[in-house]
Design a protein around this motif. Structure first.
Motif, PDB file in Angstrom:
ATOM      1  N   THR A 190       0.852  -1.043   0.062  1.00 43.19           N
ATOM      2  CA  THR A 190      -0.122  -0.093  -0.119  1.00 43.19           C
ATOM      3  C   THR A 190       0.839   1.309   0.065  1.00 43.19           C
ATOM      4  OG1 THR A 190      -1.704  -1.135   1.223  1.00 43.19           O
ATOM      5  CG2 THR A 190      -1.702   1.073   1.424  1.00 43.19           C
ATOM      6  N   ALA A 191       0.765   2.058  -0.964  1.00 45.24           N
ATOM      7  CA  ALA A 191       1.434   3.270  -0.992  1.00 45.24           C
ATOM      8  C   ALA A 191       1.023   4.261  -0.004  1.00 45.24           C
ATOM      9  CB  ALA A 191       1.199   3.754  -2.405  1.00 45.24           C
ATOM     10  N   THR A 192       1.948   5.153   0.481  1.00 44.82           N
ATOM     11  CA  THR A 192       1.511   6.241   1.560  1.00 44.82           C
ATOM     12  C   THR A 192       1.049   7.204   0.676  1.00 44.82           C
ATOM     13  OG1 THR A 192       3.834   7.213   1.585  1.00 44.82           O
ATOM     14  CG2 THR A 192       3.180   5.004   3.143  1.00 44.82           C
ATOM     15  N   PRO A 193       0.383   8.190   1.474  1.00 45.54           N
ATOM     16  CA  PRO A 193      -0.032   9.493   0.798  1.00 45.54           C
ATOM     17  C   PRO A 193       1.162  10.403   0.293  1.00 45.54           C
ATOM     18  CG  PRO A 193      -1.170   9.504   2.612  1.00 45.54           C
ATOM     19  CD  PRO A 193      -0.238   8.090   2.689  1.00 45.54           C
ATOM     20  N   ARG A 194       2.507  10.216   0.947  1.00 44.69           N
ATOM     21  CA  ARG A 194       3.629  10.796   0.538  1.00 44.69           C
ATOM     22  C   ARG A 194       4.165  10.215  -0.988  1.00 44.69           C
ATOM     23  NH1 ARG A 194       8.637  12.560   4.075  1.00 44.69           N
ATOM     24  NH2 ARG A 194      10.171  12.868   2.472  1.00 44.69           N
ATOM     25  N   ASP A 195       4.125   8.914  -1.107  1.00 40.72           N
ATOM     26  CA  ASP A 195       4.474   8.109  -2.356  1.00 40.72           C
ATOM     27  C   ASP A 195       3.612   8.451  -3.221  1.00 40.72           C
ATOM     28  OD1 ASP A 195       6.418   6.765  -0.755  1.00 40.72           O
ATOM     29  OD2 ASP A 195       5.054   5.110  -0.264  1.00 40.72           O
ATOM     30  N   ILE A 196       2.221   8.786  -3.165  1.00 43.12           N
ATOM     31  CA  ILE A 196       1.482   9.069  -4.035  1.00 43.12           C
ATOM     32  C   ILE A 196       1.423  10.741  -4.734  1.00 43.12           C
ATOM     33  CG2 ILE A 196      -1.321   9.429  -4.608  1.00 43.12           C
ATOM     34  CD1 ILE A 196      -1.602   7.134  -2.674  1.00 43.12           C
ATOM     35  N   ALA A 197       1.754  11.421  -3.534  1.00 43.59           N
ATOM     36  CA  ALA A 197       2.104  12.828  -3.779  1.00 43.59           C
ATOM     37  C   ALA A 197       3.326  12.917  -4.727  1.00 43.59           C
ATOM     38  CB  ALA A 197       2.237  13.881  -2.684  1.00 43.59           C
ATOM     39  N   TYR A 198       4.157  12.241  -4.487  1.00 44.01           N
ATOM     40  CA  TYR A 198       5.493  12.028  -5.217  1.00 44.01           C
ATOM     41  C   TYR A 198       5.214  11.796  -6.640  1.00 44.01           C
ATOM     42  CZ  TYR A 198      10.164  11.167  -6.940  1.00 44.01           C
ATOM     43  OH  TYR A 198      11.323  10.826  -7.655  1.00 44.01           O
ATOM     44  N   GLN A 199       4.418  10.720  -6.722  1.00 41.73           N
ATOM     45  CA  GLN A 199       4.400  10.002  -8.150  1.00 41.73           C
ATOM     46  C   GLN A 199       3.273  11.145  -8.866  1.00 41.73           C
ATOM     47  OE1 GLN A 199       5.609   7.283  -9.606  1.00 41.73           O
ATOM     48  NE2 GLN A 199       6.626   6.890  -7.734  1.00 41.73           N
ATOM     49  N   LEU A 200       2.479  11.709  -8.382  1.00 38.70           N
ATOM     50  CA  LEU A 200       1.683  12.836  -9.184  1.00 38.70           C
ATOM     51  C   LEU A 200       2.665  13.905  -9.641  1.00 38.70           C
ATOM     52  CD1 LEU A 200      -1.374  12.961  -7.150  1.00 38.70           C
ATOM     53  CD2 LEU A 200      -1.188  11.927  -9.266  1.00 38.70           C
ATOM     54  N   ARG A 201       3.467  14.466  -8.681  1.00 38.33           N
ATOM     55  CA  ARG A 201       4.493  15.487  -9.131  1.00 38.33           C
ATOM     56  C   ARG A 201       5.662  15.071 -10.125  1.00 38.33           C
ATOM     57  NH1 ARG A 201       4.387  16.596  -3.224  1.00 38.33           N
ATOM     58  NH2 ARG A 201       6.207  15.206  -3.215  1.00 38.33           N
ATOM     59  N   GLN A 202       5.665  13.819 -10.283  1.00 34.48           N
ATOM     60  CA  GLN A 202       6.628  13.439 -11.250  1.00 34.48           C
ATOM     61  C   GLN A 202       5.849  13.376 -12.643  1.00 34.48           C
ATOM     62  OE1 GLN A 202       9.842  13.062 -10.908  1.00 34.48           O
ATOM     63  NE2 GLN A 202       9.243  13.928  -8.844  1.00 34.48           N
ATOM     64  N   GLY A 203       4.374  13.419 -12.677  1.00 31.09           N
ATOM     65  CA  GLY A 203       3.784  13.241 -14.186  1.00 31.09           C
ATOM     66  C   GLY A 203       3.185  12.026 -13.994  1.00 31.09           C
ATOM     67  N   HIS A 204       3.331  11.338 -13.218  1.00 34.36           N
ATOM     68  CA  HIS A 204       2.408   9.831 -13.431  1.00 34.36           C
ATOM     69  C   HIS A 204       1.236   9.898 -13.144  1.00 34.36           C
ATOM     70  CE1 HIS A 204       6.562   8.009 -13.456  1.00 34.36           C
ATOM     71  NE2 HIS A 204       6.891   8.900 -12.748  1.00 34.36           N
ATOM     72  N   LEU A 205       0.292   8.913 -13.494  1.00 33.08           N
ATOM     73  CA  LEU A 205      -0.954   8.783 -13.382  1.00 33.08           C
ATOM     74  C   LEU A 205      -1.055   7.876 -12.234  1.00 33.08           C
ATOM     75  CD1 LEU A 205      -2.671   8.322 -16.985  1.00 33.08           C
ATOM     76  CD2 LEU A 205      -2.313  10.345 -15.686  1.00 33.08           C
ATOM     77  N   VAL A 206      -1.842   7.958 -11.534  1.00 30.47           N
ATOM     78  CA  VAL A 206      -2.227   7.145 -10.115  1.00 30.47           C
ATOM     79  C   VAL A 206      -3.583   6.444 -10.105  1.00 30.47           C
ATOM     80  CG1 VAL A 206      -2.068   7.050  -7.632  1.00 30.47           C
ATOM     81  CG2 VAL A 206      -0.494   8.482  -8.881  1.00 30.47           C
ATOM     82  N   ALA A 246      -5.638   9.523 -10.887  1.00 29.42           N
ATOM     83  CA  ALA A 246      -5.490  10.946 -10.487  1.00 29.42           C
ATOM     84  C   ALA A 246      -4.334  11.317 -11.468  1.00 29.42           C
ATOM     85  CB  ALA A 246      -5.088  10.885  -9.025  1.00 29.42           C
ATOM     86  N   ALA A 247      -4.227  12.593 -11.574  1.00 27.83           N
ATOM     87  CA  ALA A 247      -3.356  13.062 -12.473  1.00 27.83           C
ATOM     88  C   ALA A 247      -2.885  14.720 -11.818  1.00 27.83           C
ATOM     89  CB  ALA A 247      -3.341  13.247 -13.851  1.00 27.83           C
ATOM     90  N   ASP A 248      -1.691  15.142 -11.854  1.00 31.92           N
ATOM     91  CA  ASP A 248      -1.635  16.542 -11.799  1.00 31.92           C
ATOM     92  C   ASP A 248      -1.959  17.364 -13.084  1.00 31.92           C
ATOM     93  OD1 ASP A 248      -0.568  19.087 -11.244  1.00 31.92           O
ATOM     94  OD2 ASP A 248       1.398  18.601 -10.725  1.00 31.92           O
ATOM     95  N   PRO A 249      -2.891  18.351 -13.007  1.00 31.98           N
ATOM     96  CA  PRO A 249      -3.263  19.010 -14.188  1.00 31.98           C
ATOM     97  C   PRO A 249      -2.458  20.033 -14.593  1.00 31.98           C
ATOM     98  CG  PRO A 249      -4.597  19.629 -12.319  1.00 31.98           C
ATOM     99  CD  PRO A 249      -3.787  18.512 -11.773  1.00 31.98           C
ATOM    100  N   THR A 250      -1.350  20.389 -13.657  1.00 33.90           N
ATOM    101  CA  THR A 250      -0.425  21.481 -14.117  1.00 33.90           C
ATOM    102  C   THR A 250       0.699  20.819 -14.922  1.00 33.90           C
ATOM    103  OG1 THR A 250       0.535  21.421 -11.937  1.00 33.90           O
ATOM    104  CG2 THR A 250      -1.307  22.877 -12.361  1.00 33.90           C
ATOM    105  N   HIS A 251       0.834  19.460 -14.589  1.00 40.42           N
ATOM    106  CA  HIS A 251       2.034  18.708 -15.394  1.00 40.42           C
ATOM    107  C   HIS A 251       1.804  18.366 -16.830  1.00 40.42           C
ATOM    108  CE1 HIS A 251       5.246  15.909 -15.906  1.00 40.42           C
ATOM    109  NE2 HIS A 251       5.947  16.194 -14.488  1.00 40.42           N
ATOM    110  N   VAL A 252       2.490  18.865 -17.842  1.00 37.60           N
ATOM    111  CA  VAL A 252       2.186  18.532 -19.274  1.00 37.60           C
ATOM    112  C   VAL A 252       2.181  17.096 -19.549  1.00 37.60           C
ATOM    113  CG1 VAL A 252       2.747  18.890 -21.504  1.00 37.60           C
ATOM    114  CG2 VAL A 252       3.065  20.817 -20.025  1.00 37.60           C
ATOM    115  N   GLU A 253       3.196  16.314 -18.958  1.00 37.28           N
ATOM    116  CA  GLU A 253       3.176  14.810 -19.210  1.00 37.28           C
ATOM    117  C   GLU A 253       2.153  14.256 -18.864  1.00 37.28           C
ATOM    118  OE1 GLU A 253       6.254  11.219 -18.418  1.00 37.28           O
ATOM    119  OE2 GLU A 253       6.798  13.206 -18.065  1.00 37.28           O
ATOM    120  N   ALA A 254       1.660  14.579 -17.654  1.00 40.94           N
ATOM    121  CA  ALA A 254       0.560  13.864 -16.981  1.00 40.94           C
ATOM    122  C   ALA A 254      -0.746  14.058 -17.808  1.00 40.94           C
ATOM    123  CB  ALA A 254       0.110  14.506 -15.516  1.00 40.94           C
TER     124      ALA A 254
END
Length: 66
Positions: free
Chosen positions: A2-18, A29-37
């Motif tokens: 199970t991923a922690t909230p910190r792990d999930i936030a890191y993945q989102l900031r890197q442009g990954h889909l979660v 989930a995706a970061d809408p400010t990240h072009v790759e995401a």
């Protein structure tokens, strides 16, 4: 594992889909400010059937212009 909230936030900031599972099914989930995401999310959207449109959650109406 199970991923922690910190792990999930890191993945989102890197442009990954979660993928997030809850009682209603799966969400992506995706970061809408990240072009790759956004590019990855649009590619995923093109694979979905036409009747399964994504729901976008925003924090306030100022984000509608994004």
């Amino acid at each position: 594992m199970t991923a922690t909230p910190r792990d999930i936030a890191y993945q989102l900031r890197q442009g990954h889909l979660v993928a997030i599972a809850d009682e209603t099914g799966w969400s992506v989930a995706a970061d809408p400010t990240h072009v790759e995401a956004v590019t990855n999310l649009l590619a995923l959207r093109s694979l979905l059937p036409p009747d399964q449109l994504p729901t976008l959650l925003i924090q306030n109406t100022d984000q509608l212009g994004m």
